[in-house]
Design an enzyme around this catalytic site. Structure first.
Site, PDB file in Angstrom:
ATOM      1  N   GLY A  50       1.166  -1.456  -0.320  1.00  0.00           N
ATOM      2  CA  GLY A  50       0.163  -0.453   0.324  1.00  0.00           C
ATOM      3  C   GLY A  50       0.940   1.314  -0.497  1.00  0.00           C
ATOM      4  O   GLY A  50       0.065   2.384  -0.481  1.00  0.00           O
ATOM      5  N   GLU A 104       3.901   3.659   6.282  1.00  0.00           N
ATOM      6  CA  GLU A 104       2.780   2.685   5.814  1.00  0.00           C
ATOM      7  C   GLU A 104       1.368   3.907   4.989  1.00  0.00           C
ATOM      8  O   GLU A 104       1.415   4.731   4.731  1.00  0.00           O
ATOM      9  CB  GLU A 104       1.806   2.713   7.648  1.00  0.00           C
ATOM     10  CG  GLU A 104       1.817   1.086   7.576  1.00  0.00           C
ATOM     11  CD  GLU A 104       1.332   0.602   6.688  1.00  0.00           C
ATOM     12  OE1 GLU A 104       1.392   0.499   5.561  1.00  0.00           O
ATOM     13  OE2 GLU A 104       1.032  -0.907   7.445  1.00  0.00           O
ATOM     14  N   ASP A 105       0.928   2.923   4.060  1.00  0.00           N
ATOM     15  CA  ASP A 105      -0.550   3.819   3.251  1.00  0.00           C
ATOM     16  C   ASP A 105      -1.347   4.473   4.500  1.00  0.00           C
ATOM     17  O   ASP A 105      -2.022   5.410   4.879  1.00  0.00           O
ATOM     18  CB  ASP A 105      -1.443   2.554   2.619  1.00  0.00           C
ATOM     19  CG  ASP A 105      -1.734   1.505   2.776  1.00  0.00           C
ATOM     20  OD1 ASP A 105      -0.815   1.235   4.707  1.00  0.00           O
ATOM     21  OD2 ASP A 105      -2.160  -0.098   2.160  1.00  0.00           O
ATOM     22  N   ASP A 108      -5.245   2.369  10.534  1.00  0.00           N
ATOM     23  CA  ASP A 108      -6.461   1.710  10.931  1.00  0.00           C
ATOM     24  C   ASP A 108      -6.544   1.634  12.690  1.00  0.00           C
ATOM     25  O   ASP A 108      -6.765   2.201  13.708  1.00  0.00           O
ATOM     26  CB  ASP A 108      -7.545   0.760  10.301  1.00  0.00           C
ATOM     27  CG  ASP A 108      -8.458   0.530   9.980  1.00  0.00           C
ATOM     28  OD1 ASP A 108      -9.124   0.982  11.082  1.00  0.00           O
ATOM     29  OD2 ASP A 108      -9.170  -0.512   9.770  1.00  0.00           O
ATOM     30  N   LYS A 136      -6.933   6.564  11.008  1.00  0.00           N
ATOM     31  CA  LYS A 136      -8.705   7.064  11.174  1.00  0.00           C
ATOM     32  C   LYS A 136      -8.979   6.604  13.176  1.00  0.00           C
ATOM     33  O   LYS A 136      -8.887   5.407  13.970  1.00  0.00           O
ATOM     34  CB  LYS A 136      -9.461   5.251  10.752  1.00  0.00           C
ATOM     35  CG  LYS A 136      -9.633   5.328   9.371  1.00  0.00           C
ATOM     36  CD  LYS A 136      -9.900   3.691   8.968  1.00  0.00           C
ATOM     37  CE  LYS A 136     -10.110   3.817   7.173  1.00  0.00           C
ATOM     38  NZ  LYS A 136     -10.458   2.538   6.810  1.00  0.00           N
ATOM     39  N   PHE A 157     -14.402   2.450   4.469  1.00  0.00           N
ATOM     40  CA  PHE A 157     -13.246   2.036   4.096  1.00  0.00           C
ATOM     41  C   PHE A 157     -13.230   2.754   3.010  1.00  0.00           C
ATOM     42  O   PHE A 157     -13.234   3.888   2.108  1.00  0.00           O
ATOM     43  CB  PHE A 157     -13.945   0.672   2.826  1.00  0.00           C
ATOM     44  CG  PHE A 157     -13.124  -0.104   3.121  1.00  0.00           C
ATOM     45  CD1 PHE A 157     -12.136  -1.042   3.380  1.00  0.00           C
ATOM     46  CD2 PHE A 157     -12.458  -0.448   1.417  1.00  0.00           C
ATOM     47  CE1 PHE A 157     -11.141  -1.704   3.650  1.00  0.00           C
ATOM     48  CE2 PHE A 157     -11.106  -1.335   1.290  1.00  0.00           C
ATOM     49  CZ  PHE A 157     -10.888  -1.169   1.667  1.00  0.00           C
ATOM     50  N   ASP A 164      -6.144  -0.408  -1.383  1.00  0.00           N
ATOM     51  CA  ASP A 164      -6.771  -1.655  -2.719  1.00  0.00           C
ATOM     52  C   ASP A 164      -8.368  -1.318  -2.069  1.00  0.00           C
ATOM     53  O   ASP A 164      -8.373  -2.204  -0.871  1.00  0.00           O
ATOM     54  CB  ASP A 164      -6.365  -2.267  -3.334  1.00  0.00           C
ATOM     55  CG  ASP A 164      -6.000  -3.963  -1.721  1.00  0.00           C
ATOM     56  OD1 ASP A 164      -5.347  -3.834  -0.379  1.00  0.00           O
ATOM     57  OD2 ASP A 164      -6.849  -4.935  -2.428  1.00  0.00           O
ATOM     58  N   ARG A 170      -5.922   0.307  -6.398  1.00  0.00           N
ATOM     59  CA  ARG A 170      -4.814   0.761  -5.841  1.00  0.00           C
ATOM     60  C   ARG A 170      -3.541   1.817  -7.010  1.00  0.00           C
ATOM     61  O   ARG A 170      -2.762   3.264  -6.630  1.00  0.00           O
ATOM     62  CB  ARG A 170      -3.391   0.185  -6.043  1.00  0.00           C
ATOM     63  CG  ARG A 170      -3.213  -1.321  -4.704  1.00  0.00           C
ATOM     64  CD  ARG A 170      -2.216  -2.140  -4.775  1.00  0.00           C
ATOM     65  NE  ARG A 170      -2.262  -3.200  -3.762  1.00  0.00           N
ATOM     66  CZ  ARG A 170      -2.733  -3.152  -2.865  1.00  0.00           C
ATOM     67  NH1 ARG A 170      -2.332  -1.996  -1.813  1.00  0.00           N
ATOM     68  NH2 ARG A 170      -2.679  -4.066  -1.790  1.00  0.00           N
TER      69      ARG A 170
END
Ligand code: IMP
Ligand code: MG
Length: 182
Positions: A50, A104-105, A108, A136, A157, A164, A170
């Site tokens: 990601g 990181e992407d 969460d 998040k 989401f 993705d 992506r």
């Protein structure tokens, strides 16, 4: 730029246009440039898959000498248990005594990042911080600080710019949120 897209069975709506993503990345880069100006050769460790778009944009804005590398958390089903096991693969650098910035992407719940930090800390880095494109806060359950994040997003989401949905999305240059929340 499309306001609405469909990937498989889900509809997504535009959430962060490309320009807004770039602004967030620029401010993260400026903070990292200031904080690490006097730190000897930090190493940026991107978490695949990601992180690839965020990493590419971030690194073009970093002005100090640094190393860039990538790792991957591989999950597989254990043969004797039903639990999912994740292994860190691709780590070639000796991190002992190094200043590490994990890229990181999205963070969460923080579960994957906590697991990764546990593994990385065993290598005795001199310092370790996290740069996540998205965060998040509503679903985050951990204590450790996400020091650098380009944008906070609601607990829905998200796809695009590296993220993705079931392997798709992506490559999107904007970030989208799922339409009816899941
Ligand atoms: P966590 O362990 O709950 O923090 O989740 C981390 C991982 O789940 C991320 O690195 C992503 O790969 C994936 N993930 C979490 N939220 C999203 C999302 O909204 N879209 C796409 N992937 C997500
Ligand atoms: Mg990830």
């Amino acid at each position: 730029m499309l306001n609405r897209i469909t990937l498989k069975d889900k509809t997504f709506e535009l959430y962060l246009p490309h320009d807004a993503i770039m602004k967030g990345i620029e401010s993260v880069a400026a903070r990292i440039n200031a904080d690490y100006a006097a730190v000897p050769t930090p190493v940026f460790l991107g978490v695949l898959n990601g992180c690839f778009m965020f990493m590419a944009e971030l690194m073009q804005r970093i002005v100090f000498d640094c190393e860039v590398s990538f790792v991957k958390l591989a999950s597989y089903e254990g043969t004797c248990s039903t639990g999912e096991i994740t292994d860190l693969i691709g780590l070639k650098e000796n991190l002992c005594g190094r200043h590490v910035i994990v890229v990181e992407d999205i963070v969460d719940t923080g579960q994957s990042m906590e697991h990764l930090m546990g593994i990385l800390k065993k290598h005795n880095p001199a310092s370790i911080e996290i740069a996540s494109m998205l965060f998040k806060p509503e679903s985050y359950t951990k204590e450790f600080e996400i020091k650098y994040s380009a944008s906070s997003v609601p607990d829905h989401f998200i796809v695009g710019f590296g993220l993705d949905y079931d392997g798709l999305g992506r490559n999107l240059r904007d970030i989208y949120v799922v339409k009816d929340g899941f």
